[in-house]
Scaffold this motif. Structure first.
Motif, PDB file in Angstrom:
ATOM      1  N   LEU A 168       0.857  -1.184   0.000  1.00  0.00           N
ATOM      2  CA  LEU A 168       0.000   0.000   0.000  1.00  0.00           C
ATOM      3  C   LEU A 168       0.890   1.230   0.000  1.00  0.00           C
ATOM      4  O   LEU A 168       1.739   1.392   0.860  1.00  0.00           O
ATOM      5  CB  LEU A 168      -0.902  -0.036   1.242  1.00  0.00           C
ATOM      6  CG  LEU A 168      -1.753  -1.308   1.331  1.00  0.00           C
ATOM      7  CD1 LEU A 168      -2.495  -1.385   2.649  1.00  0.00           C
ATOM      8  CD2 LEU A 168      -2.746  -1.371   0.181  1.00  0.00           C
ATOM      9  N   PHE A 169       0.703   2.095  -1.006  1.00  0.00           N
ATOM     10  CA  PHE A 169       1.623   3.226  -1.174  1.00  0.00           C
ATOM     11  C   PHE A 169       0.934   4.572  -1.174  1.00  0.00           C
ATOM     12  O   PHE A 169       1.590   5.600  -1.082  1.00  0.00           O
ATOM     13  CB  PHE A 169       2.383   3.108  -2.497  1.00  0.00           C
ATOM     14  CG  PHE A 169       2.755   1.712  -2.844  1.00  0.00           C
ATOM     15  CD1 PHE A 169       3.747   1.072  -2.127  1.00  0.00           C
ATOM     16  CD2 PHE A 169       2.104   1.038  -3.854  1.00  0.00           C
ATOM     17  CE1 PHE A 169       4.084  -0.229  -2.426  1.00  0.00           C
ATOM     18  CE2 PHE A 169       2.441  -0.270  -4.156  1.00  0.00           C
ATOM     19  CZ  PHE A 169       3.437  -0.901  -3.439  1.00  0.00           C
ATOM     20  N   GLU A 191      -5.386   4.636  -3.365  1.00  0.00           N
ATOM     21  CA  GLU A 191      -4.776   3.306  -3.452  1.00  0.00           C
ATOM     22  C   GLU A 191      -5.524   2.457  -4.479  1.00  0.00           C
ATOM     23  O   GLU A 191      -4.925   1.795  -5.313  1.00  0.00           O
ATOM     24  CB  GLU A 191      -4.845   2.645  -2.067  1.00  0.00           C
ATOM     25  CG  GLU A 191      -3.985   1.423  -1.925  1.00  0.00           C
ATOM     26  CD  GLU A 191      -2.503   1.754  -1.940  1.00  0.00           C
ATOM     27  OE1 GLU A 191      -2.069   2.516  -1.073  1.00  0.00           O
ATOM     28  OE2 GLU A 191      -1.805   1.257  -2.834  1.00  0.00           O
ATOM     29  N   LEU A 239      -4.842   3.664  -8.017  1.00  0.00           N
ATOM     30  CA  LEU A 239      -3.448   3.660  -8.471  1.00  0.00           C
ATOM     31  C   LEU A 239      -3.233   2.785  -9.700  1.00  0.00           C
ATOM     32  O   LEU A 239      -2.650   3.222 -10.702  1.00  0.00           O
ATOM     33  CB  LEU A 239      -2.583   3.137  -7.317  1.00  0.00           C
ATOM     34  CG  LEU A 239      -1.129   3.533  -7.262  1.00  0.00           C
ATOM     35  CD1 LEU A 239      -1.017   4.994  -6.861  1.00  0.00           C
ATOM     36  CD2 LEU A 239      -0.406   2.680  -6.214  1.00  0.00           C
ATOM     37  N   GLY A 240      -3.733   1.552  -9.645  1.00  0.00           N
ATOM     38  CA  GLY A 240      -3.538   0.613 -10.745  1.00  0.00           C
ATOM     39  C   GLY A 240      -4.192   1.101 -12.034  1.00  0.00           C
ATOM     40  O   GLY A 240      -3.527   1.211 -13.066  1.00  0.00           O
ATOM     41  N   ALA A 269      -2.275   3.941 -13.488  1.00  0.00           N
ATOM     42  CA  ALA A 269      -0.998   3.518 -14.080  1.00  0.00           C
ATOM     43  C   ALA A 269      -1.220   2.892 -15.452  1.00  0.00           C
ATOM     44  O   ALA A 269      -0.353   2.934 -16.306  1.00  0.00           O
ATOM     45  CB  ALA A 269      -0.293   2.529 -13.152  1.00  0.00           C
ATOM     46  N   ALA A 283      -7.259  -3.180  -4.506  1.00  0.00           N
ATOM     47  CA  ALA A 283      -6.357  -2.424  -5.379  1.00  0.00           C
ATOM     48  C   ALA A 283      -5.931  -3.268  -6.580  1.00  0.00           C
ATOM     49  O   ALA A 283      -5.730  -2.751  -7.670  1.00  0.00           O
ATOM     50  CB  ALA A 283      -5.131  -1.975  -4.589  1.00  0.00           C
TER      51      ALA A 283
END
Lengths: 578, 297
Positions: A388-389, A396, A399-400, A403, A447
């Motif tokens: 987890l970033f 979170e 995010l994927g 990206a 996520a």
């Protein structure tokens, strides 16, 4: 047994605790009396207060974890809130849930000696105490090994030896089997049983896996929402599956099956008990069960794959071949170190094979960077905190997709959908690392699901999970499969695999030693035993009653077993409705 | 479980050096470090290095010593490159050896580069030979014996534990990032990774503190030691000899081998170019491999 006067060793009355800054108390109005020589199983869902209760016994709460206490607590006649934590070491052995915490010294002998050094035991007396402590956990001969190189099971046994060496009369263990394979788990519980029965050690143990507690404990206490909601004989407590489920607590597989068959509470909790009850009833029912539905060509394909870590003595995965079709859920089982996680990393493209080919969703993992594979395969690792970033749960989950270049509109819709499915809607604004372990795990899973990968790789998704988290994970696995995703599950949790996986791959020493339908693998007792595994309780009940269901292989889920056994359970031939 | 084997970690063994009490070893280490800081003459510094490496090989720890030196290789190369590229002023005038484009390689700059490399080699080889042949618990027993406060010893131990721990955590987090399809490179990849790494490491340290205290660990209590730093008369003499040698070494460093004067190294121009070019290549390969690792991540 001689009527020795019982000695009260633990006594809590009206005890409560609220962590500093917490909105609600972790424990409320707890009354609990424990006598010397008892073996207490403490059960509760995540957040029920189990760890807080256990660590309050030697003063960790409130001395090291600050907060407000209420009521009284007395252990061996003294108040653990006042007596410093370190002084409890000679009276209470505390074993925390992470075996790696027992790897602080250069050798196993030094590790065990640490507790004696702290108590000021003369160094000439130490070996005479280290030897028996190691012997009692089966680690004789390990004195000069480096703790960090031990297996998870050996480390947990070392942690118990470290707790024992100071000669405590009470042993407290929080989730001692969470990261262990079935044979490691059996070894740990065998030690606890011996310590309790042969040496009179009072044992308090919390575990999400209740099978061993059901077999060995003399008493079970259930916590929910910081209160004691049930307290009694293991049979009386674990035989009430509905009550336990309402508090988010699992019972044994066999008891859950007996509950589904409406055997009348309290139901027997052991495999043998349920089987015995059922064999006294006439009638046999054989109902068809749903077959496996898969569609299309393999979406995971491993051909003769070999991989060795640098400087390793033998390959972690050797000559492995495996095909998984879309919509198929395949469980990977085997002892710790058998290559399950490595196999998952190879499928996720995080490792590239030394020999052979790994093709995932049509892409050869040796020819594409991991980032390019991320749209096709999603990996969820065992430790959720490391994946987890982002600053908020919403970011979170987004995010994927971001990206991968999805539009903000699509991403927002997907985030809402995932949050609803996983029950995270109220947490979207929170920092992922401020959440509890169970919620972190769900965020990590969500996520990965957010990018809709065609392949999911989950490493030990139910380790240490309470009933609610396990149910969420199970529902997500089944939903993913229904949506045509291929799911690879590396797991020690046989009942979870029985409920989710159509196929099992058994690994041992880096090799795939068996690959077949779950029910067939579960009925191959010698094969399982060689890998240190055991089929789930429902399967064992069915095998013991000779009730094998529609095909020659035994049932593997509670529903199948209940269907197969329903007439036996109900002499009138009317099974409970499903 | 993937454990990054640190080249500085204890390697179990049964050699004389392994069995030697940690007290004389620590004294000799302290003396070697003091001497290495007192002088910048490459020959005595290389002498310390040769003795340390020979001892490591004798104790069967040649492998770890080689790995440790290899880790330091690019750093040593960078020292030579930087000394040549940005030479300090030569008090007595510079002796040019060769020209590399705009750079002039002087005997003084080369001498200084080699001297700093020799100091680094001497200090690290002495440290490695003691660390790999001494159980950490013996080391701390010896520190106690030498009246080093327990808290200082514990800080040393915790730091030694924390570095590989952070390394392992970082590797796992970067792996998880790649699995999620993050394409960020360099600092953009590292910064988000540091949060979970440090949160994870501090959580673990916090839990470790609880676990240790529950096992009776606490400040201000009389503690005993499983590995008592016992040493016989021979070892006592060896320890004193180490102290004397250290004092003599520092004395020499202040006089004949003064760190204030670094001997220039006069070699043929072509040899100077080869030395500097080799160092530059090693240095560049370090930078290239770091960039490649970041790009791959």
């Amino acid at each position: 047994m001689a009527a020795a006067p019982t000695k009260r060793v633990i006594s809590l009355a009206g005890f409560g605790f609220q962590h500093a800054g917490a909105a609600r108390p972790a424990l409320r109005d707890v009354a609990l009396e424990v006598d010397a020589g008892e073996y207490l199983g403490v059960l509760g869902a995540a957040g029920a207060g189990v760890s807080t209760l256990l660590t309050a016994l030697d003063g960790v709460v409130p001395q090291l974890m600050r907060g407000e206490t209420a009521g009284t607590v007395t252990v061996l006649g003294r108040d653990p809130r006042v007596v410093p934590v370190r002084e409890w070491a000679r009276h209470i052995g505390l074993v925390l849930d992470d075996p790696e915490l027992a790897a602080t010294q250069a050798t196993v002998a030094d590790e065990v000696a640490f507790g004696l050094e702290n108590l000021g035991v003369p160094s000439t007396d130490m070996d005479a105490r280290i030897g028996p402590a190691l012997a009692s956990v089966g680690l004789s001969g390990f004195e000069d090994r480096v703790p960090a190189t031990l297996s998870g099971g050996e480390l947990q046994r070392l942690a118990i030896a470290c707790a024992l060496v100071t000669g405590p009369s009470i042993l407290v263990l929080d989730e001692p089997s969470a990261n262990l394979d079935p044979s490691g788990r059996r070894a740990v519980y065998g030690i606890l049983r011996r310590l309790n029965r042969d040496h009179g050690v009072t044992v308090l143990v919390a575990d999400q896996d209740v099978e061993a507690i059901a077999a060995d404990a003399t008493r079970v206490v259930v916590l929910a929402d910081g209160r004691v909601v049930a307290d009694g004989e293991p049979g009386a407590i674990l035989g009430r599956p509905a009550m336990l489920a309402s508090h988010g607590v699992r019972t044994t597989d066999a008891a859950a099956l007996a509950g589904a068959l409406a055997l009348g509470e309290p139901v027997p909790a052991s495999v043998v008990g349920v089987a015995r009850e059922l064999t006294q009833r006439p009638g046999v029912a054989r109902r068809p069960t749903a077959g496996v539905r898969t569609h299309g060509d393999a979406v995971i394909s491993l051909r003769d794959v070999t991989f060795a870590y640098p400087r390793a003595e033998r390959p972690a995965v050797a000559s492995a071949s495996l095909e998984v079709a879309p919509g198929e859920v395949v469980g990977v089982v085997g002892p710790n170190g058998s290559g399950k996680s490595t196999l998952g990393r190879l499928v996720g493209g995080l490792l590239r094979p030394d020999a052979g080919r790994v093709v995932v969703d049509g892409l050869d993992t040796s020819r594409h960077p991991v980032q390019a594979l991320a749209a096709h395969v999603g990996s969820v690792f065992q430790e959720p905190g490391r994946q987890l970033f982002a600053g908020t749960v919403a970011d979170e989950l987004a995010l994927g997709p971001r990206a991968l270049g999805r539009t903000e509109g699509w991403t927002a819709g997907r985030v809402r959908q995932i949050a609803d499915e996983l029950g995270l809607a109220d947490l979207l604004g929170r920092h992922p690392l401020h959440l509890g372990r169970a919620e972190r795990k769900l965020v990590a899973l969500g996520a990965v699901l957010a990018t809709e990968p065609r392949v999911l790789v989950l490493d030990e998704p139910t380790t240490g999970a309470d009933l609610r988290l396990a149910a969420f994970v199970e529902a997500q696995v089944l939903a993913a499969a229904a949506a045509g995703r291929a799911v690879l599950l590396a797991s020690h949790d046989m009942s979870f695999l029985g409920r989710t996986a159509q196929r099992l791959v058994v690994m041992d020493g880096g090799r795939i030693v068996a690959d077949g339908p779950t029910r067939r693998v579960f009925s191959a007792a010698p094969l399982l035993a060689a890998a240190g595994l055991e089929p789930p309780g429902v399967t064992r009940v069915a095998l013991l009653t000779g009730e094998l269901g529609p095909d020659p292989w035994p049932p593997v889920t509670l529903e199948e077993a209940a269907a197969a056994l329903v007439r036996r359970a109900d002499p009138r031939g009317e099974g409970p409705e499903r | 479980m993937t454990l990054a084997a640190s080249p500085f970690a204890y390697v179990p063994g049964a050699s004389r050096l392994h069995r030697l009490s940690a007290v004389p070893k620590l004294v000799w280490l302290a003396s070697s470090l003091a001497f290495s800081l007192a002088t910048l003459h490459p020959l005595p510094l290389l002498g310390v290095t040769v003795v340390a490496c020979a001892l490591a090989v004798w104790a069967g720890a040649g492998g770890p010593m080689w790995r440790a030196m290899r880790v330091l290789g690019p750093l040593m190369a960078s020292i030579i490159v930087l000394q040549v590229a940005a030479p300090a002023a030569c008090p007595g005038g510079c002796t040019p050896l060769a020209a590399l484009g705009p750079l002039t390689i002087s005997a003084e700059a080369l001498g200084r580069g080699v001297a700093y490399v020799a100091r680094l080699l001497a200090m690290s080889s002495a440290g490695v030979v003691v660390l790999v042949t001494t159980r950490p618990s013996d080391l701390f027993g010896a520190l106690r014996r030498l009246r080093v406060p327990h808290a200082v010893a514990l800080v040393l131990a915790t730091t030694m534990e924390l570095v590989p721990l952070l390394g392992r955590e970082l590797a796992l987090v970067l792996e998880a990032q790649r699995a999620r399809g993050l394409r960020a490179t360099g600092f953009r990849a590292l910064v988000p990774a540091l949060v979970p790494v440090f949160v994870g490491a501090f959580e673990r340290m916090g839990r470790l503190a609880i676990a240790m205290e529950a096992r009776g660990y606490g400040a201000g209590l009389p503690r005993t030691s499983y590995r008592t730093a016992t040493f016989g008369p021979g070892e006592r003499i060896l320890a004193w000899a180490g102290a004397v040698a250290g004092a003599a070494g520092v004395g020499a460093g202040l006089t004949v081998w003064s760190a204030a004067t670094v001997p220039p190294i006069v070699v043929p121009g072509r040899a100077a170019v080869v030395i500097v070019a080799a160092a530059a290549a090693l240095f560049a390969s370090l930078i290239a491999s770091t960039l490649a690792a970041i790009a791959r991540a």
